[in-house]
Scaffold this active site. Structure first.
Site: not given
Ligand code: DGY
Length: 428
Positions: A163, A393
């Site tokens: 992300d 995670e």
């Molecule tokens: C989030 O909401 O952070 C997720 O990574 C989107 O997939």
């Protein structure tokens, strides 16, 4: 010290607790629905102790494929106010509600692995999934590479799975956030804000969701005008590997037309990926296709061509050398960003932490490429992180501390996928 067998049982327990019957949440609280590439990796873990459940995970995921072939990144099964942005923000009008974007297509590779575990028994289940996998991969080519460059575009950093990776900073800087209404982040109620993307990135994430919603997620409008139109080296490498696996699997199952179509797309991608090589930085990099500008940033995405196989030996050697340089600077590999770069942040999501699923792909690619020692080091580091910190995670590559969500499904799945057969026998 707690033994590996006990950790195996904890991993199984996490998958069982995150199991919602026909799909698995990545982690309760932070990610309470079905996520695309999470589900695919989770199937690797279930395969160790419950093969039927492993197949069901992928069948559920592909069962909510869009009619145009896209497989959404989130499928909102049930409601949960603890997650934002929810179905209203996406406005996709699908049932069940979904997001409007996709995620790295690891499913074909994993279906091939499930099939190869006991080929005699799963012919029908694997065959039944082939058309969906083929349509998803066709969709990438049609919707995300309409000009036939040989690389597919992403329209949101969330599609890359990485992300807040540093290579999105420059393309995101062009995203206008003026129409974004005030909102409340939920992720930072579950996890420390210093381990998550910053607010400025979130504003842009939401502006991109808004663009898609306002244009009804129309692929043609998106290809022409979407403000974020970027060739991610990581997703392209994952797609190429998935095409190779789909071609091989379809060939084994006697589906010649699907095998030929996947092999043709793979040829196209293999040539396209080479156009993402940057002599300036000596590595594969992502490219802003809207502005025809290379990001020239080497992140862990730049190492993923090892997973799909790099055809030019001098380039493969350079990628491996980069990884080795990074590993000298951290205690645990593989960091998600260059530890010698000023932008490296050992706890902030995709700007430094180690991710078990990335390590799984890198170790697999290195093993296939003959770098067995390096593959062993990466597997060993991943195991050491879980042994010392648990199933987080992601992990700080310097201290080994867990980051982000805890009791994370895909970390448990990778632990199990790497358990030796002697231990696995005790779990089934
Ligand atoms: C989030 O909401 O952070 C997720 O990574 C989107 O997939």
């Amino acid at each position: 010290m707690i033994g590996s067998e006990d950790i195996d049982h904890r991993a199984v327990d996490i998958l069982r607790r995150n199991d919602r019957g026909h799909y698995t949440v990545p982690t309760a609280g932070l990610y309470p629905f079905q996520w695309n590439w999470d589900s695919a990796f989770v199937a690797l873990g279930f395969a160790v102790f419950d093969r039927d459940r492993a197949w069901r995970e992928i069948e559920t995921l592909l069962g909510d494929q869009w009619t145009d072939g896209m497989v959404p990144h989130i499928i909102f099964r049930g409601s949960d106010e603890g997650y934002f942005p929810g179905p209203d923000q996406w406005g996709t009008e699908s049932e069940p509600p979904t997001s409007g974007i996709t995620q790295p297509p690891v499913a074909a590779t994993i279906v091939r692995q499930l099939h190869d575990r006991d080929p005699g028994q799963n012919h029908d289940r694997a065959s039944a999934l082939l058309p969906s996998l083929d349509r998803w991969h066709q969709w990438f080519r049609a919707a995300r590479d309409p000009q036939g460059r040989g690389v597919v575009a992403v329209i949101h950093p969330w599609e890359t799975g990485r992300d807040n990776a540093p290579e999105w900073d420059a393309p995101l800087a062009h995203v206008d956030t003026t129409g974004v209404e005030s909102y409340q982040r939920r992720d930072t109620q579950h996890v420390n804000a210093d381990q998550r993307p910053r607010d400025a990135e979130y504003d842009r994430y939401l502006a991109l969701v808004r663009f898609g919603r306002e244009h009804n997620w129309d692929s043609e409008v998106i290809a022409e005008r979407h403000p974020f139109w970027v060739a991610d080296i990581g997703l392209n490498a994952i797609l190429l590997r998935a095409e190779d696996d789909l071609a091989a699997l379809a060939g084994d199952l006697g589906e010649a037309a699907i095998a030929a179509a996947a092999a043709d797309r793979a040829r196209h991608l293999r040539a396209g990926i080479e156009t993402l090589w940057s002599d300036t930085v000596g590595g594969y990099v992502s490219r802003d296709l809207r502005r025809q500008r290379s990001t020239d940033i080497v992140s862990v995405g730049s190492l993923l061509p090892l997973y799909c196989g790099v055809t030019r030996p001098e380039r493969a050697a350079r990628v491996v050398a980069t990884m080795r340089d990074w590993l000298k600077l951290v205690r645990y590999g593989v960091p998600s960003f260059d530890p010698s770069d000023g932008g490296f942040d050992s706890v902030r999501y995709w700007r430094g932490p180690v991710w078990a699923v990335i390590n799984w792909m890198l170790a697999d690619g290195l093993g296939r490429g003959g770098d067995v020692d390096l593959a062993d080091r990466i597997r060993g580091d991943t195991r050491a992180l879980v042994e010392s910190s648990g199933f987080y995670e992601s992990f700080d590559p310097i201290t080994g501390a867990g980051c982000g969500g805890r009791d994370f499904s895909w970390t448990a799945a990778i632990w199990l996928a790497w358990a030796p057969p002697s231990r696995v026998a005790a779990l089934a």
